[in-house]
Design a protein around this motif. Structure first.
Motif, PDB file in Angstrom:
ATOM      1  N   GLY A  43       0.594  -1.428   0.020  1.00  0.00           N
ATOM      2  CA  GLY A  43      -0.068  -0.080  -0.066  1.00  0.00           C
ATOM      3  C   GLY A  43       0.789   1.247   0.047  1.00  0.00           C
ATOM      4  O   GLY A  43       0.263   2.277  -0.400  1.00  0.00           O
ATOM      5  N   SER A 185     -17.555  -7.211  -2.130  1.00  0.00           N
ATOM      6  CA  SER A 185     -16.796  -8.115  -1.532  1.00  0.00           C
ATOM      7  C   SER A 185     -15.100  -7.543  -1.362  1.00  0.00           C
ATOM      8  O   SER A 185     -15.060  -6.622  -2.321  1.00  0.00           O
ATOM      9  CB  SER A 185     -16.426  -9.361  -2.227  1.00  0.00           C
ATOM     10  N   CYS A 186     -14.368  -7.840  -0.481  1.00  0.00           N
ATOM     11  CA  CYS A 186     -12.919  -7.213  -0.633  1.00  0.00           C
ATOM     12  C   CYS A 186     -12.519  -7.449  -1.879  1.00  0.00           C
ATOM     13  O   CYS A 186     -11.518  -6.709  -2.456  1.00  0.00           O
ATOM     14  CB  CYS A 186     -12.355  -8.277   0.311  1.00  0.00           C
ATOM     15  N   CYS A 189     -12.883  -4.914  -4.632  1.00  0.00           N
ATOM     16  CA  CYS A 189     -12.208  -3.612  -4.539  1.00  0.00           C
ATOM     17  C   CYS A 189     -10.686  -3.805  -4.707  1.00  0.00           C
ATOM     18  O   CYS A 189     -10.123  -3.192  -5.429  1.00  0.00           O
ATOM     19  CB  CYS A 189     -12.624  -2.864  -3.256  1.00  0.00           C
ATOM     20  N   HIS A 190     -10.023  -4.831  -3.946  1.00  0.00           N
ATOM     21  CA  HIS A 190      -8.747  -4.999  -4.000  1.00  0.00           C
ATOM     22  C   HIS A 190      -8.165  -5.934  -4.926  1.00  0.00           C
ATOM     23  O   HIS A 190      -6.816  -5.719  -5.020  1.00  0.00           O
ATOM     24  CB  HIS A 190      -8.373  -5.359  -2.264  1.00  0.00           C
ATOM     25  N   PRO A 202      -6.532   6.592  -3.814  1.00  0.00           N
ATOM     26  CA  PRO A 202      -6.143   5.308  -4.478  1.00  0.00           C
ATOM     27  C   PRO A 202      -6.941   4.131  -3.652  1.00  0.00           C
ATOM     28  O   PRO A 202      -6.414   3.924  -2.587  1.00  0.00           O
ATOM     29  CB  PRO A 202      -4.721   5.468  -4.609  1.00  0.00           C
ATOM     30  N   THR A 204      -5.687   0.499  -2.931  1.00  0.00           N
ATOM     31  CA  THR A 204      -4.556  -0.469  -3.251  1.00  0.00           C
ATOM     32  C   THR A 204      -4.800  -1.880  -3.015  1.00  0.00           C
ATOM     33  O   THR A 204      -6.155  -2.179  -3.145  1.00  0.00           O
ATOM     34  CB  THR A 204      -3.825  -0.081  -1.903  1.00  0.00           C
ATOM     35  N   GLY A 206      -4.866  -3.895  -0.698  1.00  0.00           N
ATOM     36  CA  GLY A 206      -5.075  -4.408   0.556  1.00  0.00           C
ATOM     37  C   GLY A 206      -4.147  -5.145   0.799  1.00  0.00           C
ATOM     38  O   GLY A 206      -4.569  -6.220   1.719  1.00  0.00           O
ATOM     39  N   TYR A 211       1.174  -3.529   9.061  1.00  0.00           N
ATOM     40  CA  TYR A 211       0.424  -3.186  10.458  1.00  0.00           C
ATOM     41  C   TYR A 211       1.089  -3.814  11.471  1.00  0.00           C
ATOM     42  O   TYR A 211       1.849  -4.688  11.725  1.00  0.00           O
ATOM     43  CB  TYR A 211      -0.947  -4.085  10.254  1.00  0.00           C
ATOM     44  N   ARG A 227      -8.709  -1.616  10.371  1.00  0.00           N
ATOM     45  CA  ARG A 227      -8.722  -1.145   9.021  1.00  0.00           C
ATOM     46  C   ARG A 227      -9.768  -2.042   8.249  1.00  0.00           C
ATOM     47  O   ARG A 227     -10.552  -1.685   7.470  1.00  0.00           O
ATOM     48  CB  ARG A 227      -7.359  -1.530   8.254  1.00  0.00           C
ATOM     49  N   CYS A 231     -13.522  -1.107   6.188  1.00  0.00           N
ATOM     50  CA  CYS A 231     -13.725  -1.484   4.947  1.00  0.00           C
ATOM     51  C   CYS A 231     -15.147  -2.044   5.074  1.00  0.00           C
ATOM     52  O   CYS A 231     -16.010  -1.800   4.069  1.00  0.00           O
ATOM     53  CB  CYS A 231     -12.865  -2.346   4.431  1.00  0.00           C
ATOM     54  N   ARG A 269       0.032   5.354   6.820  1.00  0.00           N
ATOM     55  CA  ARG A 269      -0.832   5.438   5.770  1.00  0.00           C
ATOM     56  C   ARG A 269      -1.814   6.864   6.125  1.00  0.00           C
ATOM     57  O   ARG A 269      -1.734   7.394   7.058  1.00  0.00           O
ATOM     58  CB  ARG A 269      -2.035   4.418   5.884  1.00  0.00           C
TER      59      ARG A 269
END
Ligand code: HEC
Ligand code: HEC
Ligand code: HEC
Lengths: 270, 151
Positions: A43, A185-186, A189-190, A202, A204, A206, A211, A227, A231, A269
Motif C-alpha cells: 500500500g 466483496s473485499c 475492490c482490492h 487510491p 490499493t 489491501g 500493520y 482497518r 472497509c 498511511r
C-alpha cells in the motif's frame, strides 16, 4: 442466520432479466481474479511522497513512538506472575526476528489460529497471569508494533501446515463474499479495482504487511482488524467482532496473498 | 426460452421487504423493458436540482466515489465508472433509470451498487437493513438531473 426478506419471486424474475440482458448486451465483466505474485505491491507504493517519507524515516515515523513504548513493555514485569516478556524471550532482536512474518499461526494449545495480538494475549494469560488486553488498547498495539518491527524487511512467509491451509481457505471465501447493503466483496475492490480511485483515495491491493499502522486520519496507531472494520462499514456491512475467527481467517488469507512482500511495521498511511 | 424472455420483458418486479422488523416495508415495483424502466418510479417527474445536490453528497448517494461529472470537484471524484458528463445525450431517461435502480440486472458483476433494491447480501448493517440505498423519489431526482446533462 437472520431470516431473509421474502424476495423469492422477484429473484426468479430478476434472474430472467439477467439472462435477457446477457443475451442482448455486451459480455459482462468477469469475476475478480487474485493478484499474481509478480503484481504484488505494498500500500505504501500508492501513497504520496510525504507519507512515503514519513514511513521511511524512523525519526519522523510516528509509529516509532509506539515501538519504543513496546520496547519498555517488553521489559516490564506484568500480571500476578510478575514476569516480563523479556524474562522468557530474552532480547527481542533475536527471539522475535521473523515471528511476525509468519503470523497468523496455528496454536496447538487452543486448537485455533492466532494472530500476533492474539499470541501476545495468550502469553499474558498463560505465562504472566495477566488479563487480556482489548483490541486497539495502546499497550497491545505497542507490543504488536514492537514484535512486528523485529521482522521489518523480512518477506511475509505464512506457515504451510494443514490447519492453517484450512483457515486460509475460509479466509479466502470471506474475502470473496459480497456483503453489506452495497453488496461488495473485499476482492471486488482490492483484486479487481486496485488501479482505480474511490473518491480521492487510491484503492490499493489491501496488503497487510505494514500493520499495525499509524494512520494520519486516525491520529494514532491501529490494527489490521480496525482497518478491515472500516472497509466493512464502508460497504454498510456489520463488521465482525474484534478477534473473531472470521477476522483471523481473513488475516491468514491476506498473509498468503501478500507472501513475499516485506514486513513494514510500523507503516504510515494517509 | 422465448416465452421466458417475453415474460421477463414485461415482468413487473415487485419486492416485499421483510415484515419481521416492523419497519415500513418499502415495496419496490417497476417494469423492466429491455434495458430500460420506462415509467417514473413515483409516477411523477423528478426534480433535477435536488438530484444535483444529492449527487454532490458523496457519503449519501455515493455516486462521486466512482464517477466524475459536473456534480463533484475533479479531485474528489473516483474513476471506477465512466464520467457522467453528457450522459443525458448517450442514454434515455428510461435507460438511466434502470442503471441507477439495478445496474447488476444488466451486469451481474458490476461494482456499481443496485440503488433501489432491498439489500440481499449477508451482514447488512442494522441501520441499512431492509431498505434500499435510495428511495424512489431520490432515484427520480437523479434521473431528472442526469437526463439534463449534455442534451
Ligand atoms: C468499496 C471498496 C472496498 C471494499 C469492499 C473493501 N475495501 Fe479495503 N480498502 C478500501 C480503501 C479505499 C482502502 C484505503 C486505501 C487502501 O489502502 O487501499 C482500503 C484499505 C484496506 C487495507 C489496508 C491496506 C494498506 O496498505 O494499509 C486492507 C488490508 C484492506 N482494505 C482489506 C480489506 C478487506 C479484508 C475487505 C473485506 C472485508 C475490504 N478491504 C473491503 C476499499 C475497500
Ligand atoms: C513465562 C514465560 C513467558 C512469558 C512471560 C511470555 N512468553 Fe511469549 N511465549 C512463551 C512460550 C513458552 C511460547 C511458545 C508457545 C507457548 O507455549 O505458549 C511463547 C510464544 C510467544 C510468541 C510466538 C513465537 C513464535 O515463534 O510463534 C510471541 C510473539 C510471544 N510469545 C510474545 C510474548 C510477549 C509480547 C510477551 C509479554 C507480553 C510474552 N511473550 C511473555 C513464554 C512466555
Ligand atoms: C462502486 C462504484 C459505483 C458507484 C458508487 C456508482 N457507480 Fe455508476 N457505474 C459504475 C460502473 C463501473 C459503471 C459501468 C457499467 C458497469 O459496471 O457495467 C457505471 C455506470 C453508470 C451509468 C451508465 C453510464 C454510461 O455511460 O453507460 C450511469 C448512468 C451511472 N453509473 C450512474 C450512477 C449514479 C447516479 C450513481 C449514484 C447514485 C452511481 N452511478 C454510483 C460504478 C459505480
Amino acid at each position: 442466520m437472520r431470516p431473509r426478506p421474502r424476495l423469492r419471486w422477484t429473484e426468479v424474475v430478476r434472474a430472467r432479466a439477467v439472462v435477457l440482458a446477457l443475451a442482448l448486451a455486451a459480455p459482462a465483466a468477469a469475476e475478480p481474479v487474485p493478484i499474481t505474485p509478480a503484481e504484488r505491491r505494498s500500500g505504501i507504493t500508492f501513497a504520496g511522497p510525504q507519507t512515503q517519507g514519513l514511513q521511511a524515516d524512523d525519526t519522523a515515523n510516528p509509529g516509532m513512538l509506539f515501538v519504543l513504548d513496546g520496547a519498555q513493555l517488553w521489559q516490564a514485569p506484568a500480571g500476578s506472575a510478575q514476569r516480563a516478556c523479556a524474562d522468557c524471550h530474552g532480547a527481542a532482536e533475536h527471539s522475535m526476528r521473523g515471528v511476525a512474518a509468519r503470523y497468523p499461526a496455528f496454536d496447538a494449545a487452543s486448537g485455533a489460529a492466532l494472530d500476533l495480538s492474539g499470541r501476545i494475549n495468550a502469553c499474558r494469560t498463560r505465562h504472566q497471569d495477566a488479563p487480556q488486553l482489548a483490541s486497539e488498547e495502546p499497550g497491545l498495539l505497542a507490543l504488536a508494533a514492537f514484535v512486528g518491527f523485529q521482522s521489518r524487511g523480512l518477506p511475509l512467509a505464512p506457515p504451510q501446515d494443514p490447519p492453517m491451509a484450512a483457515v486460509r481457505k475460509e479466509g479466502r471465501r470471506l474475502y470473496e463474499t459480497r456483503m453489506g447493503q452495497l453488496r461488495l466483496s473485499c476482492a471486488e475492490c482490492h483484486d479487481a479495482l486496485w488501479a482505480n480511485r474511490l473518491g480521492s483515495s487510491p484503492i490499493t491491493q489491501g496488503q497487510a504487511g505494514a500493520y499495525p499502522i499509524y494512520r494520519l486520519e486516525w491520529q494514532g496507531l491501529g490494527s489490521l482488524q480496525r482497518r478491515m472494520r472500516a472497509c466493512m462499514s464502508g460497504v454498510r456491512a456489520e463488521p465482525f467482532a474484534p478477534g473473531a475467527p472470521e477476522f483471523i481467517a481473513l488475516e491468514a488469507y491476506l498473509a498468503e496473498r501478500g507472501a513475499g512482500l516485506p514486513v513494514e511495521t510500523p507503516g504510515v498511511r494517509p | 426460452m422465448r416465452m421466458t424472455l417475453a415474460a421477463a420483458l414485461l415482468a413487473v418486479l415487485a419486492a416485499e421487504a421483510a415484515a419481521q422488523t416492523g419497519a415500513p416495508a418499502p415495496a419496490l415495483r417497476y417494469a423492466v423493458l429491455g434495458d430500460t424502466i420506462a415509467a417514473s418510479l413515483t409516477g411523477q417527474p423528478g426534480d433535477a436540482a435536488r438530484g444535483a445536490a444529492l449527487m454532490g453528497e458523496r457519503s449519501r448517494s455515493l455516486c462521486a466515489l466512482c464517477h466524475a461529472g459536473p456534480f463533484a470537484a475533479p479531485h474528489f471524484a473516483g474513476d471506477i465508472g465512466p464520467s457522467l458528463d453528457g450522459v443525458g445525450a448517450r442514454l434515455s431517461a428510461a435507460q438511466i433509470r434502470l442503471r441507477v435502480v439495478d445496474m447488476r440486472a444488466l451486469n451481474p458483476n458490476s461494482p456499481m451498487p443496485s440503488f433501489h433494491q432491498v439489500p440481499d447480501a449477508p451482514r447488512v448493517a442494522a441501520a441499512w437493513r431492509d431498505r434500499p440505498v435510495l428511495t424512489a423519489a431520490e432515484v427520480e431526482d437523479i434521473v431528472a438531473y442526469l437526463s439534463s446533462l449534455g442534451g
